[in-house]
Design a protein around this motif. Structure first.
Motif, short mmCIF file in Angstrom:
data_model
loop_
_atom_site.label_atom_id
_atom_site.label_comp_id
_atom_site.label_asym_id
_atom_site.label_seq_id
_atom_site.Cartn_x
_atom_site.Cartn_y
_atom_site.Cartn_z
N LYS A 132 -9.67 -15.70 12.13
CA LYS A 132 -10.52 -17.27 12.39
C LYS A 132 -9.52 -18.21 12.26
O LYS A 132 -9.00 -18.43 11.14
CB LYS A 132 -11.73 -17.38 11.53
CG LYS A 132 -12.56 -18.45 12.11
CD LYS A 132 -14.03 -18.30 11.02
CE LYS A 132 -15.03 -19.31 11.22
NZ LYS A 132 -15.56 -18.87 12.54
N LEU A 133 -9.42 -19.04 13.36
CA LEU A 133 -8.37 -20.05 13.40
C LEU A 133 -8.68 -21.55 13.16
O LEU A 133 -7.86 -22.19 13.17
CB LEU A 133 -7.62 -20.01 15.05
CG LEU A 133 -7.04 -18.68 15.39
CD1 LEU A 133 -6.67 -18.73 16.75
CD2 LEU A 133 -5.83 -18.22 14.52
N ASP A 134 -9.89 -21.61 12.82
CA ASP A 134 -10.45 -23.00 12.52
C ASP A 134 -9.68 -23.69 11.58
O ASP A 134 -9.30 -23.58 10.39
CB ASP A 134 -11.84 -23.02 11.88
CG ASP A 134 -12.92 -22.25 12.83
OD1 ASP A 134 -12.29 -21.53 13.69
OD2 ASP A 134 -13.93 -22.53 12.63
N LEU A 183 -6.41 -24.88 11.97
CA LEU A 183 -4.91 -24.58 11.95
C LEU A 183 -4.14 -25.70 12.81
O LEU A 183 -4.74 -25.88 14.06
CB LEU A 183 -4.58 -23.11 12.81
CG LEU A 183 -3.38 -22.73 13.07
CD1 LEU A 183 -2.46 -22.74 11.74
CD2 LEU A 183 -3.42 -21.42 13.92
N LEU A 204 -6.24 -18.70 6.24
CA LEU A 204 -7.38 -18.51 7.12
C LEU A 204 -8.11 -17.20 6.79
O LEU A 204 -7.71 -16.30 6.06
CB LEU A 204 -6.86 -18.39 8.35
CG LEU A 204 -6.00 -19.59 9.35
CD1 LEU A 204 -5.43 -19.13 10.48
CD2 LEU A 204 -6.91 -20.90 9.33
#
Length: 289
Positions: free
Chosen positions: A59-61, A63, A144
């Motif tokens: 999950k990249l939220d 970055l 992450l």
């Protein structure tokens, strides 16, 4: 029963009758720290390797990336593909991911990833698309949420239906990494309703409840529960949250997504069940509960 989607895009090739490629495997959620200054692909590879994994989802939220390169969905200029990619964009000042997901695996025997996201660029512009592994660097150290797979690996292979080289799960030798729970690595193929095919898969495999991890792919436009509509057919989609739970009539998938279409328009919301067929592919991991 799986709904038949009302929208369909003819692909250049012929696909197999089976619309889900899948591997049941072990797995484990873990915290993935990406150090500032490292190329994104290497940072992800080394982080997974440190936990004993060679594949999984992230999950990249939140970055931040700089330098940063991406492409958007685009119309195809030839009949070789049903849709294609735009030119490469390299925004000055990089970007910070708002919502995004990544599938990590291998391509041509080397580490590789497939990642879609929405972000804010250095000049404040909001955009979205497909992050390019070879031209993107981590700008700020961040931790992450990730899930590593044991006994399965996403591998990019030529796909005769779409004429793209696409990630799909393959069986892999078990590692010594600690595992938790029951996981399924999936790739959903074109022209089936996304929620419906996952509900049918869960019922077939005795899953009463599941959490979706990762989620990178495309749908033929989009129809949302709140009435929102994306008409442009070529999209890049990331799952932001997803579950499959028992409902009154059987399993029900609740899937929230963020997407960009080929015009550059952004959209987000919960997918309407029975009305969101897959365009090219969709990768995700199910964790059965």
């Amino acid at each position: 029963m799986m709904d038949i989607p009302s929208r369909r895009i003819e692909q250049p090739g012929t696909g197999s009758p089976e619309r889900i490629q899948w591997v049941e495997c072990g797995g484990r959620p873990f915290s993935l720290t990406l150090p500032a200054g490292e190329p994104l692909l290497e940072a992800v590879r080394s982080g997974f390797a440190a936990e004993g994994f060679g594949s999984g989802v992230v999950k990249l939220d939140g970055l931040k990336l700089s330098p940063f390169a991406y492409v958007m969905p685009a119309l195809s200029k030839t009949p070789e593909h049903a849709a294609f990619y735009s030119e490469t964009f390299r925004p000055e000042g990089g970007a910070r991911i708002e919502l995004g997901a990544m599938t990590f695996g291998e391509r041509d025997g080397a580490p590789f990833f497939h990642a879609h996201a929405l972000w804010t660029e250095g000049d404040g512009k909001r955009s979205g698309g497909h992050i390019l592994p070879d031209e993107t660097t981590v700008a700020e150290t961040i931790t992450l949420q990730a899930v590593g797979l044991d006994g399965a690996i996403y591998t990019a292979e030529p796909d005769g239906e779409t004429n793209f080289k696409l990630f799909g799960p393959k069986p892999a030798a078990p590692s010594k990494a600690a595992q938790e729970g029951r996981f399924f690595a999936l790739r959903v193929k074109p022209n089936v309703d996304f929620c419906g095919v996952l509900e049918a898969f869960g019922a077939e495999h005795g899953i009463r409840e599941a959490v979706i991890h990762g989620g990178v792919g495309s749908t033929i436009g989009a129809r949302f529960v709140d009435g929102g509509v994306v008409e442009n057919f070529a999209t890049e989609v990331a799952i932001t949250e997803g579950r499959i739970v028992a409902g009154a009539g059987g399993l029900e998938a609740t899937i929230d997504v963020a997407l960009v279409d080929y015009s550059g328009a952004l959209a987000s919301g919960r997918l309407k069940r029975g009305d969101n067929p897959v365009l090219m592919t969709f990768e995700l991991v199910l964790e059965a509960r």
